[in-house]
Each structure stands twice: as structure tokens, then as C-alpha cells.
Design an enzyme around this catalytic site. Structure first.
Site, PDB file in Angstrom:
ATOM      1  N   SER A  87       0.841  -1.187   0.000  1.00 29.17           N
ATOM      2  CA  SER A  87       0.000   0.000   0.000  1.00 29.17           C
ATOM      3  C   SER A  87       0.880   1.242   0.000  1.00 29.17           C
ATOM      4  CB  SER A  87      -0.887  -0.028   1.250  1.00 29.17           C
ATOM      5  OG  SER A  87      -1.327   1.272   1.540  1.00 29.17           O
ATOM      6  N   VAL A 139      13.900   3.619   6.522  1.00 29.58           N
ATOM      7  CA  VAL A 139      15.277   3.622   6.994  1.00 29.58           C
ATOM      8  C   VAL A 139      15.833   2.215   6.721  1.00 29.58           C
ATOM      9  CG1 VAL A 139      15.251   5.451   8.738  1.00 29.58           C
ATOM     10  CG2 VAL A 139      14.355   3.192   9.305  1.00 29.58           C
ATOM     11  N   LYS A 169      30.854  -0.260   2.279  1.00 35.86           N
ATOM     12  CA  LYS A 169      30.990  -0.184   3.738  1.00 35.86           C
ATOM     13  C   LYS A 169      31.999  -1.241   4.185  1.00 35.86           C
ATOM     14  CE  LYS A 169      28.395  -1.102   7.986  1.00 35.86           C
ATOM     15  NZ  LYS A 169      27.128  -1.537   8.574  1.00 35.86           N
ATOM     16  N   LEU A 176      10.581  -6.400   9.783  1.00 34.99           N
ATOM     17  CA  LEU A 176      10.222  -5.803  11.075  1.00 34.99           C
ATOM     18  C   LEU A 176       9.038  -6.505  11.732  1.00 34.99           C
ATOM     19  CD1 LEU A 176      10.726  -2.073  10.028  1.00 34.99           C
ATOM     20  CD2 LEU A 176      12.234  -3.458  11.467  1.00 34.99           C
ATOM     21  N   THR A 191      21.860  -5.290  11.284  1.00 30.02           N
ATOM     22  CA  THR A 191      21.639  -6.730  11.058  1.00 30.02           C
ATOM     23  C   THR A 191      20.258  -7.088  10.506  1.00 30.02           C
ATOM     24  OG1 THR A 191      21.253  -6.752  13.446  1.00 30.02           O
ATOM     25  CG2 THR A 191      23.325  -7.657  12.671  1.00 30.02           C
TER      26      THR A 191
HETATM   27  C1  LIG Z   1      15.582   3.447  13.129  1.00 28.90           C
HETATM   28  C2  LIG Z   1      15.874   2.243  12.291  1.00 28.90           C
HETATM   29  C3  LIG Z   1      17.087   2.131  11.636  1.00 28.90           C
HETATM   30  C4  LIG Z   1      17.376   0.987  10.886  1.00 28.90           C
HETATM   31  N1  LIG Z   1      18.597   0.849  10.284  1.00 28.90           N
HETATM   32  C5  LIG Z   1      18.913  -0.322   9.679  1.00 28.90           C
HETATM   33  C6  LIG Z   1      20.173  -0.532   9.081  1.00 28.90           C
HETATM   34  O1  LIG Z   1      21.028   0.345   9.041  1.00 28.90           O
HETATM   35  N2  LIG Z   1      20.426  -1.729   8.521  1.00 28.90           N
HETATM   36  C7  LIG Z   1      19.509  -2.732   8.514  1.00 28.90           C
HETATM   37  O2  LIG Z   1      19.807  -3.828   8.059  1.00 28.90           O
HETATM   38  N3  LIG Z   1      18.274  -2.524   8.988  1.00 28.90           N
HETATM   39  C8  LIG Z   1      17.958  -1.362   9.573  1.00 28.90           C
HETATM   40  N4  LIG Z   1      16.705  -1.176  10.071  1.00 28.90           N
HETATM   41  C9  LIG Z   1      15.683  -2.164   9.807  1.00 28.90           C
HETATM   42  C10 LIG Z   1      15.156  -1.957   8.383  1.00 28.90           C
HETATM   43  O3  LIG Z   1      14.679  -0.641   8.231  1.00 28.90           O
HETATM   44  C11 LIG Z   1      14.040  -2.922   8.063  1.00 28.90           C
HETATM   45  O4  LIG Z   1      14.422  -4.216   8.435  1.00 28.90           O
HETATM   46  C12 LIG Z   1      13.742  -2.910   6.593  1.00 28.90           C
HETATM   47  O5  LIG Z   1      13.483  -1.625   6.146  1.00 28.90           O
HETATM   48  C13 LIG Z   1      12.572  -3.791   6.275  1.00 28.90           C
HETATM   49  O6  LIG Z   1      11.380  -3.229   6.711  1.00 28.90           O
HETATM   50  P1  LIG Z   1      10.059  -4.018   6.357  1.00 28.90           P
HETATM   51  O7  LIG Z   1      10.038  -4.284   4.895  1.00 28.90           O
HETATM   52  O8  LIG Z   1       9.943  -5.171   7.279  1.00 28.90           O
HETATM   53  O9  LIG Z   1       8.917  -2.987   6.777  1.00 28.90           O
HETATM   54  P2  LIG Z   1       8.341  -1.602   6.022  1.00 28.90           P
HETATM   55  O10 LIG Z   1       9.441  -0.947   5.328  1.00 28.90           O
HETATM   56  O11 LIG Z   1       7.642  -0.923   7.108  1.00 28.90           O
HETATM   57  O12 LIG Z   1       7.359  -2.211   4.983  1.00 28.90           O
HETATM   58  C14 LIG Z   1       6.080  -2.654   5.345  1.00 28.90           C
HETATM   59  C15 LIG Z   1       5.251  -2.834   4.106  1.00 28.90           C
HETATM   60  O13 LIG Z   1       3.993  -3.364   4.474  1.00 28.90           O
HETATM   61  C16 LIG Z   1       2.994  -2.616   3.853  1.00 28.90           C
HETATM   62  N5  LIG Z   1       1.774  -2.683   4.647  1.00 28.90           N
HETATM   63  C17 LIG Z   1       1.642  -2.541   5.993  1.00 28.90           C
HETATM   64  N6  LIG Z   1       0.355  -2.651   6.346  1.00 28.90           N
HETATM   65  C18 LIG Z   1      -0.343  -2.896   5.205  1.00 28.90           C
HETATM   66  C19 LIG Z   1      -1.714  -3.095   4.896  1.00 28.90           C
HETATM   67  N7  LIG Z   1      -2.655  -3.056   5.839  1.00 28.90           N
HETATM   68  N8  LIG Z   1      -2.047  -3.290   3.614  1.00 28.90           N
HETATM   69  C20 LIG Z   1      -1.119  -3.319   2.629  1.00 28.90           C
HETATM   70  N9  LIG Z   1       0.183  -3.138   2.849  1.00 28.90           N
HETATM   71  C21 LIG Z   1       0.563  -2.925   4.129  1.00 28.90           C
HETATM   72  C22 LIG Z   1       3.568  -1.208   3.754  1.00 28.90           C
HETATM   73  O14 LIG Z   1       2.904  -0.450   2.781  1.00 28.90           O
HETATM   74  C23 LIG Z   1       4.985  -1.538   3.344  1.00 28.90           C
HETATM   75  O15 LIG Z   1       5.049  -1.780   1.967  1.00 28.90           O
HETATM   76  C24 LIG Z   1      16.394  -0.028  10.773  1.00 28.90           C
HETATM   77  C25 LIG Z   1      15.158   0.124  11.387  1.00 28.90           C
HETATM   78  C26 LIG Z   1      14.888   1.236  12.148  1.00 28.90           C
HETATM   79  C27 LIG Z   1      13.549   1.362  12.813  1.00 28.90           C
END
Ligand SMILES: Cc1cc2nc3c(=O)[nH]c(=O)nc-3n(C[C@H](O)[C@H](O)[C@H](O)COP(=O)(O)OP(=O)(O)OC[C@H]3O[C@@H](n4cnc5c(N)ncnc54)[C@H](O)[C@@H]3O)c2cc1C
Length: 492
Positions: free
Chosen positions: A40, A48, A79, A328, A339
Site C-alpha cells: 500500500s 530507513v 561499507k 520488522l 543486522t
Molecule cells: C531506526 C531504524 C534504523 C534501521 N537501520 C537499519 C540498518 O542500518 N540496517 C539494517 O539492516 N536494517 C535497519 N533497520 C531495519 C530496516 O529498516 C528494516 O528491516 C527494513 O526496512 C525492512 O522493513 P520491512 O520491509 O519489514 O517494513 P516496512 O518498510 O515498514 O514495509 C512494510 C510494508 O507493508 C505494507 N503494509 C503494511 N500494512 C499494510 C496493509 N494493511 N495493507 C497493505 N500493505 C501494508 C507497507 O505499505 C509496506 O510496503 C532499521 C530500522 C529502524 C527502525
């Protein structure tokens, strides 16, 4: 558990985790599967997560990703290390580099010899004997076909997702835009059967991958899997992040500078710098964190600072019924050692290795969960180490010093203190050199060590270390700067 064959895979979420999963499954198992990813744009991504560790290269290699193409597409940089400033004490600085330190023997890793040489006054700081360490310090970088250099990347998280989306769609992944409103389950097994979107569209599947980020829409809101809170060890729970203009030399390392209630990152990309202040809200307010970050960045901000809330910990099961969680939604170890991306890249690799094409069984799920848990706990311990071994006087740091550590970490610290022994267990991500660099950097000093250096004798040790240092210095002197190398390497 379910004899039903798994053909239709549905990925919920299109952040870095979702698109990594989509790219890996489609490139490596594509002809056997029918893969749909729902995301979405309205909800967006966490935005990040721009620093990685060297395993990212292995993941790219499995997917056949061209390094230059990837770097151009993501404004990526190289890096070699993380530079820790002010961690054990204010004014301290040490580097955790991805390289090996010196030359190890079958009897003992290099640091035992170095400890003896240092005790006899013939060794410099341990970093003098690490190639990647010295290259990082000098701002140099070079890779190539036969290069022996261990490195990772920094990249733009949004552009990386787009890059992986291109790969996935080319390999047949169907992308659906829309907000998932409800998740339908089989009333008997509790297995997820369909995602129901706001538009009314229904997306059915055999296996669901929850990549919905902190929302944990499938794994938690639907399956109520539960969460193990690790904030008693890793209490930072917020970050404020901002991008700034490029400034100064392009460092081939991430900076992690401690402050009185957490730490601050600086990640240089080709076109901008990512900055963030990580903190614990019990010790610093959001407004103060924002002001502090903006006062400390070294160039004008390109966007408004963004606040991100999190709780460190792990989902009790990485795989529950027919739902695997990656990213996450599976839990979060704060970003100090970068990591997270590794953990979901290895998670999807493991899923591919154990893929339940013929059906999901309890034994398979338990095995996957045990592997994931072990790995995560080891990474957790490594990150806790940075906090536990500090000598700072502010309340946040004093409280960290007083915490009761996991038994696994207590044992590691005792082993290193008593005998200089650091080890990499089979399911450990971090190598001996990583543990040693951080333990020494955090001022943990072994009382004893292996006699390999005593066997060698003072003069021979001095000569060997001198040769090592000289060889590294010459190799680094001959390398281009990080910036020059990227310019030439990424030229079209
Ligand atoms: C402060 C911070 C710093 C970080 N720095 C690092 C780093 O340096 N190195 C590293 O390896 N990791 C880092 N991380 C972790 C990294 O950001 C995440 O592991 C990575 O971005 C993956 O995120 P994600 O895809 O799990 O979640 P998100 O990026 O949050 O993606 C979630 C997805 O789900 C979708 N979604 C959610 N709810 C719905 C719904 N109801 N309907 C449809 N779609 C939905 C959203 O639209 C989005 O596409 C960091 C995290 C934080 C918080």
C-alpha cells in the site's frame, strides 16, 4: 499440519523485506510458484535501513545481481566497517571492521599473538593489522575480480526496494496495490486463506509471508503469535531520522556515535547522507532528540526529521501455521550493527532451502523456528555487548552497566576475560574478529591468553607484526579513494 501442496505464495508488504522475499523466491523457485505481493503506497515503508553487512553480497550473488547496476540504481556506496565513537568512554573511538585481523594459526586466532606482543611492548593498536580496518580509516576502497576485501554496502532503502521490485516483476511476481483490510482464516486449522483488500479484492494463497513491518498484520494481529520483549537489554525504543546533503569525504564506513541516551548514525550515500538519533524515551524526549540530531548533522537537511517508534524483541514464532514473517514484523534488534536486512535475507534463503512444496509439517516449522531463534539470540547478544561494557556516567549508561545479561553473553565475557578466547559458534553470524574488536573496543581486557606468542618469542613477533603492518600500509596506499573508485566503477 497440512498436506496441502504449496504453490501460491502471497507476500503482504512491499518494504525492503517484502521485495527481498519476492525477488529471491521468484528468481530461485519461480517456475514452481505463483507469487503475488500486496503493498500500500498510502501506508508506505519505514524508509530507513540503509547499512548492511557483507552477507548482503552473498544474497545478491544468489540472485545474480550485477554489483555496478545495483550501486547505480540505489546510490550505493561501500561499507568496510562501523566506527564507534564515545562508546566505552567519552573520547574513545574504535572500529569494527569486516576484515580479518592479522594472520591466525591453527592453534589460536591472531589476537592471542597480538596480546602477547602488546604485553612485551612490540605491538601497535590491533587495527594496524587489519586491511579493511586500515582502508576504512584511510577512506580508500577497491574491489575487482580477484580482490580479497570483505565489504558490505550503504544504499537508499526506497531505491533498493524499487530495484528489487524490477527484478521480481521480471521474474513473474504479480504486484497488487491496495490496503489489506482483513485476513481470512480457515475456521478449523487457523491457516490464513485470503487477504481481503479495501477494494474488496480477495487474494488467496497457500503460504503467506508477513512483511507488513511493525504492523505485523498477519503474524500478530491475525495469528496472535506473541512477542518476546528484549527492551530490558536493548532499551532504545525510538529513532529520529533525517537525510542531509553530502558533506566531506565519502567514508567507506558507518559512524555510530554514542550520546547520553543512545547513539547516532551517519550513513553516506553517493548523493546524500542518512542520519539518525537512536534513543530511549525514558531518558530523552522526542523534541530534544530532534533538536539534538539537527544540531549535530554536518550539512543542511533535505527532509523533515521523521520519528520512528519500536520495541526490541522477537516474534515468538517466525513461522506460525502457514505464515512466515520476515523483516520488522518478525521482531527487531535495534540497528547498531545493521543486522535487520541480513536477518530477512537469510530468513528467505532458509525458507527456500526448506520450502514446503509438498505441504507444511510441524517438524519443518519447528526446525525453521529453532534456527531463526538461535541466530537471532546470538545477534542480540552481540549488540547487547556494546551497551553492557561501558564506563560512562550518564544515567542511561549506568543503568545498562547494571543490567542482568543473558547467560550466553555472561559466558562469552567471562571466557574472553579469563583466557582471551572468543569464538564463532556454528549458528553465529559474527566472526571471532568481530567479537574481539568490539570487546577490546569496549575496554574488556583479557587477563590471560594462548601462549602462541611466547612460543614465537619477542623478536620474531616484532618482525612478523612489522611485516604485516608494512604490507597492509603499502596495499592501502596504492588504493583509490572511496569516492574516486565509485565514480569510475559506476560510470555507465
Ligand atoms: C531506526 C531504524 C534504523 C534501521 N537501520 C537499519 C540498518 O542500518 N540496517 C539494517 O539492516 N536494517 C535497519 N533497520 C531495519 C530496516 O529498516 C528494516 O528491516 C527494513 O526496512 C525492512 O522493513 P520491512 O520491509 O519489514 O517494513 P516496512 O518498510 O515498514 O514495509 C512494510 C510494508 O507493508 C505494507 N503494509 C503494511 N500494512 C499494510 C496493509 N494493511 N495493507 C497493505 N500493505 C501494508 C507497507 O505499505 C509496506 O510496503 C532499521 C530500522 C529502524 C527502525
Amino acid at each position: 499440519m497440512s498436506g496441502q501442496a504449496v504453490r501460491k505464495v502471497v507476500i503482504a508488504g512491499g518494504g525492503t523485506a517484502g521485495w527481498c522475499a519476492a525477488a529471491a523466491l521468484s528468481k530461485l523457485l519461480g517456475p514452481l510458484l505463483d507469487i503475488t505481493l500486496v503493498e500500500s503506497e498510502e501506508i508506505g515503508i519505514v524508509g530507513v535501513g540503509e547499512a548492511t553487512i557483507p552477507t548482503c553480497r552473498t544474497f545478491h550473488h544468489l540472485l545474480g545481481i550485477d554489483e555496478r547496476e545495483f550501486l547505480r540504481a540505489t546510490n550505493g556506496t561501500f561499507k568496510l566497517a562501523i566506527a564507534f565513537e564515545d562508546w566505552a568512554r567519552k573520547g574513545d573511538r574504535y572500529i569494527h571492521s569486516f576484515g580479518e585481523m592479522g594472520k591466525s594459526s591453527w592453534m589460536a586466532p591472531f589476537h592471542h599473538l597480538w596480546l602477547q606482543a602488546r604485553a612485551e611492548g612490540v605491538a601497535g593498536p590491533i587495527g594496524e593489522y587489519g586491511f579493511e580496518y586500515q582502508a576504512a580509516e584511510a577512506g580508500k576502497f577497491q574491489t575487482g575480480e580477484n580482490a580479497r576485501i570483505n565489504y558490505a554496502y550503504h544504499f537508499d532503502a526506497g531505491l533498493y526496494g524499487r530495484f528489487l521490485r524490477g527484478i521480481s516483476e521480471k521474474a513473474g511476481v504479480k504486484r497488487v496495490e491496495g490496503r489489506i483490510e482483513t485476513v481470512a482464516q480457515d475456521p478449523e486449522s487457523g491457516f490464513i486463506t485470503e487477504l481481503v483488500l479495501q477494494s474488496g479484492e480477495r487474494i488467496a494463497g497457500d503460504l503467506f509471508i508477513d512483511c507488513t513491518g511493525f504492523h505485523g498484520l498477519l503474524i500478530e494481529k491475525t495469528l496472535k503469535t506473541g512477542y518476546e520483549d528484549w527492551s530490558r537489554w536493548l532499551p532504545t525504543n525510538r529513532a529520529v531520522a533525517v537525510q542531509t546533503e553530502s558533506h566531506g569525504a565519502l567514508t567507506p564506513y558507518t559512524r555510530a556515535a554514542a550520546h547520553d541516551a543512545g547513539w547516532r548514525w551517519r550513513i553516506p550515500l553517493q548523493n546524500r547522507v542518512g542520519n539518525g538519533l537512536v534513543y530511549c524515551s525514558d531518558y530523552l524526549s522526542d523534541d530534544a532528540a530532534r533538536d539534538r540530531l539537527l544540531s549535530l548533522v554536518d550539512a543542511p537537511a533535505l527532509i523533515e526529521p521523521r520519528l520512528i517508534r519500536y520495541q526490541t524483541g522477537r516474534r515468538l514464532k517466525s513461522w506460525n501455521r502457514n505464515c512466515v514473517t520476515l523483516g520488522l514484523s518478525s521482531g527487531f534488534i535495534e540497528p547498531l550493527e545493521s543486522t535487520s536486512i541480513h536477518l530477512f535475507q537469510i530468513g528467505v534463503t532458509r525458507l527456500i532451502q526448506l520450502f514446503p512444496l509438498a505441504g507444511i509439517t510441524d517438524a519443518l516449522v519447528d526446525h525453521y523456528n529453532a534456527l531463526s531463534r538461535n541466530e537471532l539470540e546470538k545477534v542480540r547478544d552481540f549488540v547487547i555487548l556494546h551497551y553492557a561494557l561501558n564506563e560512562r556516567e550518564e544515567p542511561f549508561w549506568r543503568d545498562r552497566r547494571g543490567m542482568t545479561l543473558p547467560d550466553t553473553l555472561i559466558e562469552r565475557i567471562a571466557l574472553f576475560t579469563e583466557s582471551g578466547i572468543a569464538y564463532q559458534a556454528p549458528d553465529d553470524l559474527f566472526r571471532v574478529d568481530s567479537w574481539v574488536q568490539v570487546m577490546l573496543g569496549q575496554r574488556l581486557e583479557p587477563k590471560r591468553w594462548h601462549p602462541v606468542g611466547q612460543m614465537m618469542g619477542r623478536d620474531q613477533m616484532a618482525a612478523a607484526l612489522g611485516n604485516l603492518k608494512g604490507g597492509i600500509a603499502r596495499a592501502v596506499a596504492g588504493m583509490p579513494t572511496h569516492e574516486d573508485f565509485i565514480r569510475q566503477y559506476c560510470a555507465v
